[in-house]
Design a protein around this motif. Structure first.
Motif, PDB file in Angstrom:
ATOM      1  N   ARG A 185      -4.782 -11.069  12.434  1.00 54.09           N
ATOM      2  CA  ARG A 185      -4.188 -11.220  11.293  1.00 54.09           C
ATOM      3  C   ARG A 185      -3.633 -12.640  11.004  1.00 54.09           C
ATOM      4  O   ARG A 185      -3.863 -13.126   9.867  1.00 54.09           O
TER       5      ARG A 185
ATOM      6  N   GLN B 213      -5.930   5.284   9.628  1.00 53.30           N
ATOM      7  CA  GLN B 213      -5.808   4.314   8.314  1.00 53.30           C
ATOM      8  C   GLN B 213      -7.086   3.162   8.591  1.00 53.30           C
ATOM      9  O   GLN B 213      -6.754   2.542   9.419  1.00 53.30           O
TER      10      GLN B 213
ATOM     11  N   GLY C 194      -8.638  -0.195   8.810  1.00 52.05           N
ATOM     12  CA  GLY C 194      -7.938  -1.602   8.915  1.00 52.05           C
ATOM     13  C   GLY C 194      -6.394  -1.574   9.754  1.00 52.05           C
ATOM     14  O   GLY C 194      -5.805  -2.479   9.722  1.00 52.05           O
ATOM     15  N   SER C 195      -5.880  -0.277  10.223  1.00 55.00           N
ATOM     16  CA  SER C 195      -4.718  -0.518  10.565  1.00 55.00           C
ATOM     17  C   SER C 195      -4.770  -0.521  12.166  1.00 55.00           C
ATOM     18  O   SER C 195      -5.933  -0.487  12.603  1.00 55.00           O
ATOM     19  N   ILE C 196      -3.708  -1.086  12.905  1.00 55.23           N
ATOM     20  CA  ILE C 196      -3.550  -1.060  14.117  1.00 55.23           C
ATOM     21  C   ILE C 196      -3.959   0.354  14.767  1.00 55.23           C
ATOM     22  O   ILE C 196      -4.170   0.268  16.127  1.00 55.23           O
ATOM     23  N   GLN C 197      -3.388   1.292  14.081  1.00 53.00           N
ATOM     24  CA  GLN C 197      -3.528   2.587  14.800  1.00 53.00           C
ATOM     25  C   GLN C 197      -5.162   3.075  14.919  1.00 53.00           C
ATOM     26  O   GLN C 197      -5.341   3.381  15.887  1.00 53.00           O
TER      27      GLN C 197
ATOM     28  N   MET D  61       3.489  -3.908   7.783  1.00 52.90           N
ATOM     29  CA  MET D  61       2.332  -4.736   8.329  1.00 52.90           C
ATOM     30  C   MET D  61       2.595  -5.359   9.643  1.00 52.90           C
ATOM     31  O   MET D  61       3.403  -6.107   9.786  1.00 52.90           O
ATOM     32  N   THR D  62       1.854  -4.925  10.845  1.00 49.04           N
ATOM     33  CA  THR D  62       2.169  -5.699  11.990  1.00 49.04           C
ATOM     34  C   THR D  62       1.229  -6.901  12.228  1.00 49.04           C
ATOM     35  O   THR D  62       0.279  -7.066  12.015  1.00 49.04           O
TER      36      THR D  62
ATOM     37  N   ALA E  61       4.099  -4.193   3.967  1.00 47.61           N
ATOM     38  CA  ALA E  61       3.558  -2.941   3.974  1.00 47.61           C
ATOM     39  C   ALA E  61       3.382  -2.334   5.188  1.00 47.61           C
ATOM     40  O   ALA E  61       2.602  -1.924   5.592  1.00 47.61           O
TER      41      ALA E  61
ATOM     42  N   GLU F 122       6.631   2.380   1.998  1.00 48.57           N
ATOM     43  CA  GLU F 122       6.533   2.319   0.330  1.00 48.57           C
ATOM     44  C   GLU F 122       5.806   3.643   0.042  1.00 48.57           C
ATOM     45  O   GLU F 122       4.923   3.818   0.620  1.00 48.57           O
TER      46      GLU F 122
ATOM     47  N   SER G 294       0.964  -0.922  -0.080  1.00 49.50           N
ATOM     48  CA  SER G 294      -0.128   0.094   0.085  1.00 49.50           C
ATOM     49  C   SER G 294       0.889   1.279   0.056  1.00 49.50           C
ATOM     50  O   SER G 294       1.402   1.689   0.998  1.00 49.50           O
TER      51      SER G 294
ATOM     52  N   TYR H  68       2.923   5.294   2.387  1.00 47.18           N
ATOM     53  CA  TYR H  68       3.582   5.099   3.651  1.00 47.18           C
ATOM     54  C   TYR H  68       5.021   5.158   3.704  1.00 47.18           C
ATOM     55  O   TYR H  68       5.855   4.345   4.048  1.00 47.18           O
TER      56      TYR H  68
END
Ligand code: ARG
Length: 295
Positions: free
Chosen positions: A139, A180, A182-185, A133-134, A131, A77, A70, A73
């Motif tokens: 997940r 964002q 779907g993010s952990i944030q 990603m955590t 990405a 990326e 994605s 970021y």
């Protein structure tokens, strides 16, 4: 005749099984769309680019590794103009290139909205996801993950004049916060800022930055290196002193559930890159490139 047909069918099936087990798609014969005239904000799921990581001139059919990311970021990326062309770059991309190189494969990059990445992996649209990603427990129910290759804290950006007025996540109560989708944030803000005026979940970070500039959100929460990067390239926004640690988190490569073979290969490359200090080098380079994109 029938026998020959059956035999070739078995061979074909056997070959496809090998390809599937390897978790990688065979090189297609073209038709790839080009990202050259797309801007970062136009990026869609169809955005693809192929990077040749294989130096050999061999004419035999090469296989390719399809990366889902994605690209909103930086420095992980992002889109950058490289030699006059909009290209997806970042230290995650450098890691992906190394994985492909170690596997003797060509890398194809697909830009997908963050929330759609694991779905794309499950439906074989991509072979790996990198990405920032955590690997959360949730997940891990739908994907396997490599080891952690990088760990960061969370940071917050706000309009320059407002940034100095907040010291902790609690100070974001009463404000409109962007995260964002779907993010952990997103989860973290819902959990820790219980009196926010509103929490807006938006698919792309690039749109959240625009919303911040135009006053549609007061603050945006993301990994701190990203918050730092955006505040450097956009003069109207600044990094706040809010920093939330994420010791249990970190970034890992997502791989289709059950493909232990590919997890092993990816871990080998990560081990090598960590040992050689390459990831830090990639990060420095990516930050330089991101800073050059100043608007
Ligand atoms: N680390 C966070 C998560 O896993 C956010 C990652 C966002 N990545 C991106 N490329 N937009 O949820």
């Amino acid at each position: 005749m029938k026998k020959i047909f059956t035999k070739s069918l078995i061979i074909t099936l056997a070959i496809s099984t090998i390809v599937l087990v390897g978790g990688c798609t065979k090189k297609s014969t073209g038709n790839e769309s080009d990202t050259s005239n797309k801007t970062a904000t136009e990026s869609t799921e169809n955005n693809k680019e192929t990077v040749n990581t294989n130096d050999s001139e061999s004419t035999e059919a090469k296989t390719k590794l399809v990366l889902g990311t994605s690209a909103d970021y930086p420095p992980y990326e992002f889109f950058a103009t490289v030699d006059g062309k909009e290209t997806i770059v970042g230290f995650d991309i450098d890691i992906a290139k190394e994985i492909a190189k170690d596997m003797g494969m060509e890398l194809e990059i697909k830009d997908i909205t963050f929330e759609g990445l694991l779905g794309a992996l499950a439906s074989d649209k991509v072979d790996i996801v990198i990405a920032g990603m955590t690997p959360t427990e949730k997940r891990k129910e739908s994907a396997d993950f490599s080891k952690i290759y990088y760990n960061a804290t969370h940071g917050v950006v706000m309009k320059k004049e407002a940034a100095t007025q907040v010291k902790s996540l609690g100070d974001l109560n009463g404000k409109v916060i962007g995260v964002q989708q779907g993010s952990i944030q997103a989860d973290m803000v819902h959990e820790k800022v219980t009196n926010a005026k509103e929490i807006k979940e938006v698919p792309k970070i690039t749109d959240l930055i625009l919303m911040l500039q135009t006053g549609k959100v007061d603050a945006v929460v993301m990994e701190k290196p990203v918050a730092e990067s955006y505040s450097k390239t956009n003069s109207s926004i600044a990094l706040t002193s809010i920093e939330v640690s994420d010791e249990a988190g970190g970034s890992a490569v997502a791989i289709k559930k059950g493909n232990i073979e590919l997890v092993k290969k990816v871990d080998e490359t990560i081990d090598r890159l960590l040992k050689e200090g390459k990831i830090d080098e990639f990060l420095i380079e990516a930050n330089k490139l991101a800073d050059e994109q100043k608007k």
